[in-house]
Design a protein around this motif. Structure first.
Motif, PDB file in Angstrom:
ATOM      1  N   VAL A 225      -3.229   8.087   1.446  1.00  0.00           N
ATOM      2  CA  VAL A 225      -3.825   7.130   0.521  1.00  0.00           C
ATOM      3  C   VAL A 225      -3.108   5.794   0.693  1.00  0.00           C
ATOM      4  N   TYR A 226      -3.862   4.727   0.830  1.00  0.00           N
ATOM      5  CA  TYR A 226      -3.294   3.377   0.906  1.00  0.00           C
ATOM      6  C   TYR A 226      -3.753   2.592  -0.313  1.00  0.00           C
ATOM      7  N   GLN A 227      -3.295   3.030  -1.479  1.00  0.00           N
ATOM      8  CA  GLN A 227      -3.643   2.366  -2.732  1.00  0.00           C
ATOM      9  C   GLN A 227      -2.782   1.118  -2.891  1.00  0.00           C
TER      10      GLN A 227
ATOM     11  N   ASN B  88      -8.407   1.503  -2.295  1.00  0.00           N
ATOM     12  CA  ASN B  88      -7.724   2.361  -1.324  1.00  0.00           C
ATOM     13  C   ASN B  88      -8.090   1.881   0.069  1.00  0.00           C
ATOM     14  N   ASN B  89      -7.201   1.105   0.678  1.00  0.00           N
ATOM     15  CA  ASN B  89      -7.473   0.526   1.987  1.00  0.00           C
ATOM     16  C   ASN B  89      -6.969   1.461   3.089  1.00  0.00           C
ATOM     17  N   THR B  90      -7.460   2.679   3.060  1.00  0.00           N
ATOM     18  CA  THR B  90      -7.020   3.681   4.024  1.00  0.00           C
ATOM     19  C   THR B  90      -7.821   3.594   5.314  1.00  0.00           C
TER      20      THR B  90
ATOM     21  N   THR C  48     -12.172  -0.600  -4.537  1.00  0.00           N
ATOM     22  CA  THR C  48     -12.477  -0.650  -3.107  1.00  0.00           C
ATOM     23  C   THR C  48     -13.727  -1.472  -2.855  1.00  0.00           C
TER      24      THR C  48
ATOM     25  N   GLU D 259      -4.207  10.847  -4.897  1.00  0.00           N
ATOM     26  CA  GLU D 259      -3.901   9.432  -5.086  1.00  0.00           C
ATOM     27  C   GLU D 259      -2.747   9.207  -6.056  1.00  0.00           C
TER      28      GLU D 259
ATOM     29  N   TYR E   9       0.847  -1.188   0.000  1.00  0.00           N
ATOM     30  CA  TYR E   9       0.000   0.000   0.000  1.00  0.00           C
ATOM     31  C   TYR E   9       0.887   1.244   0.000  1.00  0.00           C
ATOM     32  N   THR E  10       0.506   2.214  -0.800  1.00  0.00           N
ATOM     33  CA  THR E  10       1.353   3.398  -0.968  1.00  0.00           C
ATOM     34  C   THR E  10       1.629   4.103   0.354  1.00  0.00           C
TER      35      THR E  10
END
Length: 313
Positions: free
Chosen positions: A251-253, A142-144, A282, A117, A99-100
């Motif tokens: 952002v958790y892309q 996006n697992n933010t 998502t 993003e 994840y970014t």
């Protein structure tokens, strides 16, 4: 916290033993019947962090790579983000989904996320390229972090954004969060400062990750619970996610990461993963995660069925 936190690193030798001994079966081992073989000769383990989404992604990746001639296996036995990253860096893992936000904050030592993003992805990809790690084109997922509330209460309070939450009377501003989130710069302290939330500690309950979802749905311990945006329990429990209107959370892309040297040797990996990545939104990950976390299905079965349903294997 079940994912993306910088957990204390295990000894390298222990990580190696886990990585080598934790290989899983059916999503690895030979190309699918009637499929192409441009990845013939590619072997190794596809890694995963220790939660359902990562397990599903590892099995999806192993399945699609094997359908194109590789002979790889999903390894779901290693615990902790730092250890999975280390396994990639030391060639114990061929690759894994990262994840970014995790790489930017945890592995590259940045305290402030990049707004946007695409900008966050570009910055993370560049930072890791200097370390010999390649990022393939990302999935939309996006697992933010996020805060959610049961839908009936959201309607009653009239809240849609975190700014709305900050304007509520203190009695309605009750929160369930994880203990580690309570001290992170990109967690509770930073969120309070960004939105001007000034509730006393008595308004905040520290709970385990899994408990937060059910506690938020019940509404006894809190109105607002810290969640992960792709978690299937959000939809299953009829929770509503509050919009992060000030873009506080990183952002958790998600994207597949691997050594640049591996990609140079097998450039077709990028083309194969590109068949999968755009489909992983998502909402799609919420659905797949719910099959495991809510319905109790096996992550490998969920991954293989999805690949077949999409016509990818």
């Amino acid at each position: 916290m079940k994912r993306r936190l910088l957990l204390p690193a295990l000894a390298l030798a222990a990580a190696g033993v886990l990585a080598l001994s934790g290989c899983s079966g059916a999503s690895g081992g030979g190309a699918a019947s009637g499929s192409s073989d441009e990845l013939k000769g590619l072997t190794g383990d596809i890694g995963a962090k220790d939660f359902s989404e990562q397990f599903i992604l590892a099995y999806i990746t192993a399945g699609i790579l094997n359908a194109h001639g590789a002979d790889v296996k999903a390894n779901t036995k290693l615990v902790g983000s730092a250890n999975v990253r280390q396994a990639l860096e030391t060639d114990q893992f061929l690759g894994y989904w990262e994840y970014t936000g995790t790489s930017w904050v945890t592995y590259n030592g940045n305290t402030t996320p990049v707004k946007g993003e695409q900008a966050q992805f570009d910055a993370t990809k560049k930072a890791d390229a200097a370390k010999g790690i390649a990022w393939l084109d990302p999935a939309p997922l996006n697992n933010t972090y996020a805060f959610a509330i049961r839908k009936s209460k959201a309607d009653e309070l009239g809240v849609k954004t975190l700014s709305d939450v900050a304007k509520l009377p203190a009695a309605d501003q009750t929160f369930c969060i994880e203990s580690e989130f309570s001290t992170r710069d990109d967690g509770w302290p930073g969120l309070k400062a960004a939105y001007g939330i000034t509730v006393p500690d008595s308004n905040v309950a520290l709970l385990d990750t899994g408990v937060i979802y059910t506690a938020t749905q019940k509404g006894d311990d809190c109105n607002f619970g810290e969640v992960f945006q792709t978690d299937g329990r959000i939809k299953a429990l009829d929770l509503v996610v509050m919009q992060d209107d000030k873009q506080f959370f990183p952002v958790y892309q998600g994207a597949f990461t691997l050594k640049q040297a591996t990609l140079d040797k097998y450039p077709a990996i990028a083309d194969v993963i590109a068949k999968v990545a755009p489909l992983l939104t998502t909402e799609q990950m919420q659905t797949l995660n719910a099959m495991v976390d809510v319905d109790g299905e096996d992550p490998q079965d969920v991954a293989n069925t999805w690949l077949k349903d999409q016509g990818l294997i």
